[in-house]
Design a protein around this motif. Sequence first.
Motif, short mmCIF file in Angstrom:
data_model
loop_
_atom_site.label_atom_id
_atom_site.label_comp_id
_atom_site.label_asym_id
_atom_site.label_seq_id
_atom_site.Cartn_x
_atom_site.Cartn_y
_atom_site.Cartn_z
N VAL A 142 6.12 3.50 27.47
CA VAL A 142 6.98 2.31 28.08
C VAL A 142 8.30 2.63 27.76
O VAL A 142 8.81 3.41 26.87
N VAL A 143 9.01 2.76 29.23
CA VAL A 143 10.40 3.12 29.18
C VAL A 143 11.35 2.45 29.89
O VAL A 143 10.64 1.43 30.40
N ASP A 144 12.55 2.37 29.66
CA ASP A 144 13.37 1.66 30.42
C ASP A 144 13.59 1.94 31.84
O ASP A 144 13.42 3.22 32.11
N HIS A 145 13.79 1.31 32.97
CA HIS A 145 13.92 1.52 34.34
C HIS A 145 15.30 1.92 34.49
O HIS A 145 16.34 1.17 33.64
N GLU A 146 15.76 2.46 35.35
CA GLU A 146 16.92 2.61 36.02
C GLU A 146 17.29 1.82 37.30
O GLU A 146 15.91 1.55 37.92
N PRO A 147 18.43 1.41 37.78
CA PRO A 147 18.36 0.73 39.16
C PRO A 147 17.49 0.94 40.17
O PRO A 147 17.19 0.32 40.94
N GLY A 148 17.68 2.35 40.67
CA GLY A 148 17.03 2.86 41.67
C GLY A 148 15.56 3.10 41.56
O GLY A 148 15.07 3.25 42.63
N ASP A 149 15.17 3.02 40.40
CA ASP A 149 13.70 3.05 40.27
C ASP A 149 12.73 2.29 41.34
O ASP A 149 11.72 3.03 42.05
N ALA A 150 12.73 1.02 41.39
CA ALA A 150 11.92 0.34 42.24
C ALA A 150 12.15 0.33 43.61
O ALA A 150 11.16 0.05 44.30
N PHE A 151 13.24 1.01 43.91
CA PHE A 151 13.61 0.96 45.37
C PHE A 151 13.76 2.36 46.07
O PHE A 151 14.47 2.86 46.73
N SER A 152 13.38 3.48 45.30
CA SER A 152 13.62 4.83 45.57
C SER A 152 13.01 5.27 46.99
O SER A 152 12.17 4.70 47.41
N ALA A 153 13.90 5.87 47.47
CA ALA A 153 13.53 6.43 49.08
C ALA A 153 12.43 7.61 48.90
O ALA A 153 11.83 7.80 49.83
N ASP A 154 12.18 8.02 47.68
CA ASP A 154 11.20 9.16 47.50
C ASP A 154 10.24 8.52 46.47
O ASP A 154 9.95 9.00 45.42
N PRO A 155 9.48 7.41 46.56
CA PRO A 155 8.54 6.80 45.50
C PRO A 155 7.42 7.79 45.47
O PRO A 155 7.11 7.52 43.93
N ARG A 156 7.12 8.93 45.76
CA ARG A 156 5.92 9.53 45.46
C ARG A 156 6.29 10.62 44.28
O ARG A 156 5.43 11.00 43.42
N GLY A 157 7.70 10.68 44.19
CA GLY A 157 7.89 11.60 43.27
C GLY A 157 8.62 10.98 41.92
O GLY A 157 9.03 11.44 41.05
N LEU A 158 8.36 9.73 41.78
CA LEU A 158 8.92 8.83 40.76
C LEU A 158 8.14 9.21 39.52
O LEU A 158 9.02 9.29 38.62
N TRP A 159 7.05 9.64 39.29
CA TRP A 159 6.52 9.79 38.07
C TRP A 159 7.04 10.97 37.21
O TRP A 159 7.71 11.04 36.19
#
Length: 183
Positions: A142-159
């Motif tokens: 469980v970690v804090d999110h940053e503003p761009g996480d939910a709308f990342s242009a590269d969602p597959r690399g988010l993990w």
Amino acid sequence: MEGCTGRLLVATPGLRDGSFRRSVVLVLEHTPDGALGVVLDRPLDVDAWAVLPSWQPHLSAPGHLFDGGPVARDSVLGLADVAGDAAPPGVQTIEPRLGVVDLDAPPELVVAGVQGLRLFVGYAGWSPGQLDAEVGAGGWFVVDHEPGDAFSADPRGLWRRVLRRQPGDLALLSTAPDDVSMN
């Protein structure tokens, strides 16, 4: 452990469930009655034209629907990055910059006050105490999110990106191979 609303669940490398393997989930609600969230890093190769055509022109890149999770696969949930201090009509905030979109509202009312928009097919859901038990068993960080996480242009690399920015040993897990037995 309630209180994960607005935070990220990052699947641990050992979590093998196909719906959540190497996923990042934004928790939209976490109460004694259970928890609900959406998987942020699973874009589908499907545009919204087929299900909600009026919303398609307003979606953030990559402009596709996302696989929000294994629950209610016949429903669509909208998530908005709120542009100002107040959410526009049709958006219910879950924290200052994030809100859930009423997809029955006219898109023009909503998009005037947001800077990002995603649509998720289905969602991730947990019964009372289930998420707490999964976190306690080591299935999720469980970690804090940053503003761009939910709308990342590269969602597959988010993990990997979310893990990499964590302090200490957690950042090292971002380099874990897909098959941990290969380590």
